[in-house]
Each structure stands twice: as C-alpha cells, then as structure tokens.
Design a protein around this motif. Sequence first.
Motif, PDB file in Angstrom:
ATOM      1  N   LYS A  90      26.741  44.792  38.959  1.00  0.00           N
ATOM      2  CA  LYS A  90      25.640  44.028  39.177  1.00  0.00           C
ATOM      3  C   LYS A  90      25.478  42.789  37.860  1.00  0.00           C
ATOM      4  N   SER A  91      24.414  41.800  38.242  1.00  0.00           N
ATOM      5  CA  SER A  91      23.630  41.099  36.778  1.00  0.00           C
ATOM      6  C   SER A  91      23.217  42.183  35.681  1.00  0.00           C
ATOM      7  N   ASP A  97      22.176  40.967  33.163  1.00  0.00           N
ATOM      8  CA  ASP A  97      21.121  39.572  32.496  1.00  0.00           C
ATOM      9  C   ASP A  97      20.120  39.630  33.954  1.00  0.00           C
ATOM     10  N   PRO A  98      19.351  40.573  34.031  1.00  0.00           N
ATOM     11  CA  PRO A  98      19.049  40.335  35.390  1.00  0.00           C
ATOM     12  C   PRO A  98      17.656  39.022  34.960  1.00  0.00           C
ATOM     13  N   THR A 123      20.561  35.398  35.560  1.00  0.00           N
ATOM     14  CA  THR A 123      20.992  35.293  36.827  1.00  0.00           C
ATOM     15  C   THR A 123      21.012  36.584  37.257  1.00  0.00           C
ATOM     16  N   GLN A 124      21.315  36.242  38.587  1.00  0.00           N
ATOM     17  CA  GLN A 124      22.039  37.387  39.288  1.00  0.00           C
ATOM     18  C   GLN A 124      23.521  37.466  39.794  1.00  0.00           C
ATOM     19  N   GLU A 125      24.152  36.994  38.831  1.00  0.00           N
ATOM     20  CA  GLU A 125      26.045  37.127  38.793  1.00  0.00           C
ATOM     21  C   GLU A 125      25.989  38.338  38.663  1.00  0.00           C
ATOM     22  N   LEU A 126      26.953  39.093  38.865  1.00  0.00           N
ATOM     23  CA  LEU A 126      27.693  39.938  39.155  1.00  0.00           C
ATOM     24  C   LEU A 126      28.301  40.479  38.174  1.00  0.00           C
ATOM     25  N   PHE A 127      28.369  40.952  37.364  1.00  0.00           N
ATOM     26  CA  PHE A 127      29.133  40.978  35.810  1.00  0.00           C
ATOM     27  C   PHE A 127      31.042  42.076  36.324  1.00  0.00           C
ATOM     28  N   ASP A 164      31.255  34.253  41.918  1.00  0.00           N
ATOM     29  CA  ASP A 164      30.707  33.496  41.418  1.00  0.00           C
ATOM     30  C   ASP A 164      30.866  32.732  40.665  1.00  0.00           C
TER      31      ASP A 164
END
Length: 307
Positions: A153-154, A156-157, A160-164, A198
């Motif tokens: 999941k992110s 740094d919500p 960004t919503q990018e998955l880690f 992403d």
Amino acid sequence: VDLILCSRPAQHTNSPPRLCAGMTALQFLLLAQGASALHVLRLPTAHLRSAAAAMGEIHRVPAPAPVSDSASLAGDMTGVTYYEDKLCVEEEECELPEEGEFTVAILGDLHLDPRKMEDYETGRGHFLPIIEDAQRRGVATALVSLGDLGESKSVDPENTQELFAGTTACHELAAGYLSSFGCPYEVIGGNHDLEGIDEFSTDEANLEAFCRIHHKPTMQFCRQIADRTLLVGLGSTVFRTAKYTSHEVTVDDEQLAWFERLVSEHPSEEGWKVFVFTHAPPIGSGLRVLQENHVVNGCCCLNHNDA
C-alpha cells in the motif's frame, strides 16, 4: 543423530542441559522466552553419551566472558551467545565447531514500511547475537528472505497512492536491511515483489530491477553452505501477465528445469542435502492452514492453477 539441546531456564543455570529428541537437521539457533537458549544441533552418534562433557583430546579456544542471565527476547540481547552453551564445557576453554556446521537465518514476509523501521531494527537485534556468535566460532552463516519485501500500500498516503511493494525504493530499502545482518543474504520473489505497477509497465522490467538491486543474476539461487549441503531458492516471476490471478506465486518453466538439473546433479545417494525455499508451499504439502493467507484469490500454493 539429530538432537535438540535444551538449556535450563535462567534460574537453573547450574543444572546440566537436557538432551531432547529432534527431527530437523538444519542448525537453527532459537531463543526461547525465559530460557538461556534452545539449540538445534546435529551431533555425531559417538558424541551422544558425552554431549554434556568434554569429548576426548580436541583443539580448544578461550571461552568468552560469561553472559548475563537476564538476557532474553524481551530485553537487551547484547552479548548473548549460543555456541558457547554447546561448545564451552569448561570455564576457560571451548571446543571448536565441527566441520559442516552452519547457521541460517530465515525471514518470512517482511512487508517493510519505511515509517516503521524501528520495529524492523528491533527484530534484527534478535538475530544478530546468534549470527555473530556463530561467526566468531567459524560457523558458516547465511540469511534467506522468502520475499514479499515491501508494504502493499502507499507509505506516503498524503502525497501518493502508489503501492510501495515492488518499487525501486522498496527493493533498495530491503537490500540495505538484508545486508545489515552481517552475513551473505539470498532472496526470492513473493507475490508482491513485482507489484511496482506504477513505476514499471512490464514484469520483465520489474524483475530486472529486483535482480539488479539484490545483485542476483537470476530469480533462483543456489548457495553451498556446508559440505554437500545446498540452500536453493525458487521465486515468483509473474504478476501483470499472470494467467488467472496476479497474486499466485508462479515459478516459471525455466526455473523448474534448472531445479530438476540441480537435483539430478546432486543426488542424495552421494550424501547431498538440498534445502529448498519458496514463498508458497508446493501443492500436496498438507499445510492447509495456509489457505487462510491467500484465500482472497484462492491460490495459496506454488503454481496453484497448474494443478
């Protein structure tokens, strides 16, 4: 003869250790809450009758300083030793480890989150005394990570919503962490390690980053840890192009062919022992409890849909 040497709890440190019947040949060194140590040993049959005493004329090394009885998983583990309990039969001298002994630290799903690294550092502190004590006595050491290195999941919500999981940042963080145990490490891919969707448009690009950052020529690995003893790993190489579900742990045909050749070239009849690591268990292993792990997509076993 495989034995488990169970030391007495701290309040009974003057009592001799107990020998318990064991089933495993891997020399994992475990620390139990409230006990000085729990060793899984592999001892020759000739040592069975005298495992708790000096065994003939052997080379000896100076014994380390005594260890505090208060050390445990719940507190400060600085200076805790494990091979000392096995090898130091007298106060001032210790036996050398036997040839072929080894210690392997195995880490399951880390799901590293850069916001919570203090927790991971605490966990590493439970392993380091075991690894360092083995190394001081000339015992071969290695670490094996079973994959799923980053949080899915992110992290740094707010931005960004990018998955880690599966990202360059994830694998760089994991490589630094796994390298910090002070011994060589091996890692295989789980179902989240190519999840950098992403950042990478293909599995091939994501896999290239994974292997490059962890200094792996291929997803699979083979490490000889002791005489006629191999550590072997097979990892998942598919995420975006999975036939049924992205989170199935898929070992590709190239790895399977490589593994078959490896096994045929190291037959047990010649004394070879091969310990195999994967992120998911093979079908037929009987570990049905793992159905709860990946039940969201119904594929908890290795190459599940091939069956």
